[in-house]
Scaffold this active site. Structure first.
Site, short mmCIF file in Angstrom:
data_model
loop_
_atom_site.label_atom_id
_atom_site.label_comp_id
_atom_site.label_asym_id
_atom_site.label_seq_id
_atom_site.Cartn_x
_atom_site.Cartn_y
_atom_site.Cartn_z
N ASP A 22 -4.10 2.41 -1.93
CA ASP A 22 -3.43 3.61 -2.41
C ASP A 22 -4.37 4.80 -2.21
O ASP A 22 -5.36 4.96 -2.92
CB ASP A 22 -3.08 3.47 -3.90
CG ASP A 22 -2.28 2.20 -4.18
OD1 ASP A 22 -1.56 1.74 -3.27
OD2 ASP A 22 -2.37 1.68 -5.31
N SER A 32 -3.41 -3.48 -3.04
CA SER A 32 -2.69 -2.29 -2.60
C SER A 32 -3.67 -1.19 -2.23
O SER A 32 -4.50 -0.78 -3.04
CB SER A 32 -1.75 -1.81 -3.72
OG SER A 32 -0.93 -0.75 -3.27
N SER A 35 0.86 -1.19 0.00
CA SER A 35 0.00 0.00 0.00
C SER A 35 0.88 1.23 0.00
O SER A 35 2.09 1.15 0.26
CB SER A 35 -0.91 0.04 1.23
OG SER A 35 -1.82 -1.03 1.24
#
Length: 368
Positions: A286, A284, A246
């Site tokens: 983000d 991830s 991340s």
């Protein structure tokens, strides 16, 4: 202490004096780092100004690029367009603890909170540092938040410090990075918590650095670096399955922007992220947040709203370029200013500068 090592220079725009988010007036950053065997984690706190952020709220906006994350406080920022607390960063399992610390601090400073006044919106971002850190130990305490807040200053360490202590980036050591760019008469600063990426995808200053490394390793030319992804179960596990890392992307500016314009600025952090080789992978988280220090919004209506002239939309492009460039540079700083860290169960992440000491030659396309 993390050293300020040489690192690749990104882009063409000038940086501020510090080349950090603290080039934006009023912004300070503090860390608490936990480095004790299998405990490799910490807390980082960003203060948008020196006053009380609940009484004097900061205009802000959030952009969720890929929502595989457990941060708290984002919904109200999206709805109301202001910050009410400092911004905190920590590991995934520390979010609740740090949010409680933010609530206690707001109540201590403003006893009316939750009674005569509205409740406070704690804002805590996270990444999973469980590859290096024994995240199940729940080592982060409320006191750590207070210590990081008290340590906030214009000059702060980067790399494997604070919330970045246990983070990984492109199979190297990641962590906290920051940078700034000046454009259009204003400053845009970035701070990242970098914990993402597959090594073959790493792009540095437009060069396919990760591909060169993995090709060379396959041919026995470059030093072998473990190719496991952030969060993988063991050293040496091949890069298969969804990306598990991340990144948190924070942008500050002194330009007078409203929440709608700040969301547009936050979107451009994704441009800088993509330039490093991120594809915003399935696993991830983000998330980008942008805020302005040009004015504050009072909690009490009796104080009146600020009278100001917002930046015209046709003059915002230089800030977009600055946001993308500062974000990309901040990610590079997170990697190049980190040190090698040994964590739980024999896991290790090597600093890219230690793994590839001749990195500048590699970037020039002429590895020794």
């Amino acid at each position: 202490m993390e050293g300020k090592q040489a690192s690749p220079r990104i882009g063409r725009l000038p940086a501020g004096t510090l080349d950090s988010i603290c080039d934006v007036p009023g912004v300070t950053v503090g860390h608490v780092t936990l480095d004790d065997g299998p405990i490799q984690t910490g807390v980082t706190v960003l203060r948008p100004h020196a006053g009380d952020p609940y009484r004097d709220k900061v205009p802000a906006a959030v952009e969720v690029i890929n929502g595989f994350g457990k941060s708290t406080g984002l919904i109200q920022v999206q709805e109301l367009g202001v910050l009410e607390t400092p911004i905190a960063l920590t590991n995934t399992f520390g979010v609740g603890t740090v949010a409680n610390a933010q609530i206690r601090a707001a109540v201590r400073d403003n006893p009316q909170v939750g009674r005569e006044w509205a409740t406070v919106n704690p804002l805590v971002f996270e990444c999973n540092d469980g590859y290096l850190n024994d995240i199940q130990a729940l080592a982060v305490t409320e006191a750590h938040y207070g210590q990081a807040l008290a340590a906030a200053d214009r000059v702060f360490d980067q790399g494997a410090v604070g919330a970045g202590r246990g983070m990984s980036c492109f199979s190297f050591k990641g962590g906290i990075g920051s940078a700034s760019r000046v454009a259009g008469g204003h400053t845009v600063g970035a701070l990242v918590l970098a914990n993402y990426g597959r090594k073959p995808n790493l792009v540095v200053a437009g060069r396919p650095f990760g591909r060169w490394l993995t090709d060379a390793e396959a041919g026995g030319v470059a030093p072998a670096v473990p190719a496991d992804v952030p969060g993988a179960a063991s050293k040496g596990e091949p890069e298969t399955g969804p990306e598990k890392g991340s990144i948190i992307l924070l942008l500050a500016t002194d330009a007078p922007l409203d929440a709608r314009q700040l969301r547009r600025l936050a979107v451009r952090a994704g441009a800088g992220l993509a330039r490093t080789g991120s594809v915003y992978g399935h696993g991830s988280g983000d998330i980008a947040l942008a805020f302005s220090t040009a004015y504050t919004v009072p909690h009490l209506a009796e104080r009146g709203m600020p009278a100001l002239q917002l930046l015209h939309e046709t003059r915002i492009d230089p800030l977009f370029e600055a946001a993308a460039e500062a974000t990309e540079q901040a990610i590079i700083h997170a990697m190049w200013r980190a040190v090698t860290v040994h964590g739980r169960d024999g896991h290790m992440r090597q600093a890219i500068t230690e793994a590839i000491p001749d990195w500048s030659a590699w970037l020039a396309g002429n590895p020794s």
